[in-house]
Motif scaffolding. Structure first.
Motif, short mmCIF file in Angstrom:
data_model
loop_
_atom_site.label_atom_id
_atom_site.label_comp_id
_atom_site.label_asym_id
_atom_site.label_seq_id
_atom_site.Cartn_x
_atom_site.Cartn_y
_atom_site.Cartn_z
N VAL A 53 0.79 -1.67 0.22
CA VAL A 53 -0.09 0.23 -0.02
C VAL A 53 1.08 1.20 -0.05
O VAL A 53 0.62 1.93 -0.46
N LEU A 54 2.17 0.63 0.51
CA LEU A 54 3.08 2.53 0.74
C LEU A 54 3.54 2.83 -0.18
O LEU A 54 3.58 3.99 -0.96
N THR A 55 3.06 1.49 -1.30
CA THR A 55 4.23 2.51 -2.76
C THR A 55 2.87 2.36 -4.03
O THR A 55 3.34 3.04 -4.78
N LEU A 56 1.01 2.66 -3.71
CA LEU A 56 1.00 2.72 -4.53
C LEU A 56 0.48 4.04 -4.48
O LEU A 56 0.88 5.29 -3.32
N PRO A 57 -0.20 5.02 -5.33
CA PRO A 57 -0.28 5.78 -5.42
C PRO A 57 -1.70 6.08 -4.83
O PRO A 57 -3.11 5.54 -4.88
N SER A 58 -1.60 7.89 -4.75
CA SER A 58 -3.34 8.30 -3.58
C SER A 58 -4.38 7.69 -4.02
O SER A 58 -5.16 7.10 -3.72
N ILE A 71 -6.78 12.70 -3.18
CA ILE A 71 -7.60 12.08 -2.38
C ILE A 71 -8.68 12.33 -3.17
O ILE A 71 -9.89 12.44 -2.86
N VAL A 72 -8.89 14.27 -2.37
CA VAL A 72 -10.12 14.90 -1.70
C VAL A 72 -10.22 15.03 -3.66
O VAL A 72 -12.08 15.71 -4.38
N LEU A 73 -9.78 15.71 -4.77
CA LEU A 73 -10.11 15.33 -6.22
C LEU A 73 -10.69 14.01 -6.85
O LEU A 73 -11.82 13.82 -7.72
#
Length: 296
Positions: free
Chosen positions: A116-121, A233-235
């Motif tokens: 999960v640490l390597t994934l984009p938000s 994340i907001v977008l």
């Protein structure tokens, strides 16, 4: 019998001075390339933003006095604080379970957290949309059992949805430092505390958590800094009513092309981040000195 006399060659003062000068310039030559990189990619953009923020007369008073700025600042801080608190609670629980409650598949869970640490938000946000969106899998399952086709879950585009998505994405940033801290904890302390009749909760509170405070503070500070600047994340949640400072900077700079106003907001964002980082360093240094004094 003859004796030979070995005469050492004299070193010219100019040669010794040249060698000393070369030794003095060598550290400067080695530090120049990384210093230039920092100046080019870190200092120059900040200076450029500060310069742009003063290009328009009255830009600071106009932006800082607007209601949209006050709402965005409050929304940014509140979401960051709530997300950080959630990450600390959930991350501490997950780390304690993985470290002290062995169960089948715990290693796979740890590796999943690292993944999960390597994934984009935005991937986490898209997964939330597919699961909890108004047209997501969970709403479709509820409609299938209840026959009601109106959306039963409609929280994703609200501040609550943003906070939950950020907690899901940033919790591993708390779990990983805590697991590293727990791995260094001597097992003899736990065995002695348990042999003296201490309950698991007392062992956790009196033995484990004091050793984990630095890691918990480091993870929490990192999460607070990241959530304070989070925009993806907001977008991707589609939360149009959730306007944070990064979202407001995007609106002013890209949508309305108000570069001076966007530069003012970006300066405020940088100031918040730097203030948070300085506060973290001061608190962490004080905690380290206090702990060293107690151990000494």
């Amino acid at each position: 019998m003859s004796s030979s006399l070995v005469v050492e060659p004299a070193v010219a003062p100019e040669a010794s001075g040249s060698a000393a000068t070369q030794r003095n310039w060598r550290p400067i030559a080695w530090s120049a390339p990384p210093l230039l990189v920092v100046l080019l990619f870190a200092v120059y953009p900040v200076v450029r933003v500060l310069t742009e923020s003063t290009a328009k007369s009255g830009a600071w008073s106009q932006v800082l006095g607007s209601e949209s700025f006050r709402n965005a600042l409050w929304r940014t801080v509140s979401i960051a604080v709530c997300s950080t608190a959630g990450c600390l609670v959930l991350g501490s629980f997950v780390a304690v379970v993985l470290a002290f409650v062995p169960f089948p598949g715990s290693g796979a869970v740890g590796r999943l957290i690292d993944t999960v640490l390597t994934l984009p938000s935005f991937l986490i946000t898209l997964a939330f949309t597919f699961l909890y969106g108004t047209a997501g899998a969970l709403d479709a399952l509820i409609a299938r059992f209840t026959g009601n086709h109106s959306p039963a879950l409609n929280f994703l585009a609200t501040p609550t949805g943003v906070v939950l998505a950020e907690i899901t994405y940033f919790t591993p940033f708390v779990v990983r430092p805590l697991l590293a801290a727990f791995a260094q904890l001597p097992r003899e302390q736990l065995d002695v505390a348990a042999s003296l009749g201490a309950s698991p909760w007392r062992v956790l509170r009196r033995v484990v958590l004091p050793e984990a405070w630095p890691a918990l503070a480091a993870g929490g500070s990192l999460v607070l800094l990241l959530t304070l600047n989070e925009f993806g994340i907001v977008l991707f949640t589609g939360a149009k009513g959730v306007i944070t400072l990064p979202a407001l900077i995007y609106t002013r700079g890209i949508v309305t092309f108000d570069l001076p106003g966007a530069a003012v907001l970006a300066t405020v964002q940088v100031a918040l981040s730097l203030a948070l980082y300085i506060a973290y360093r001061l608190i962490f240094a004080r905690f380290t000195v206090s702990r060293t004094t107690q151990e000494g």
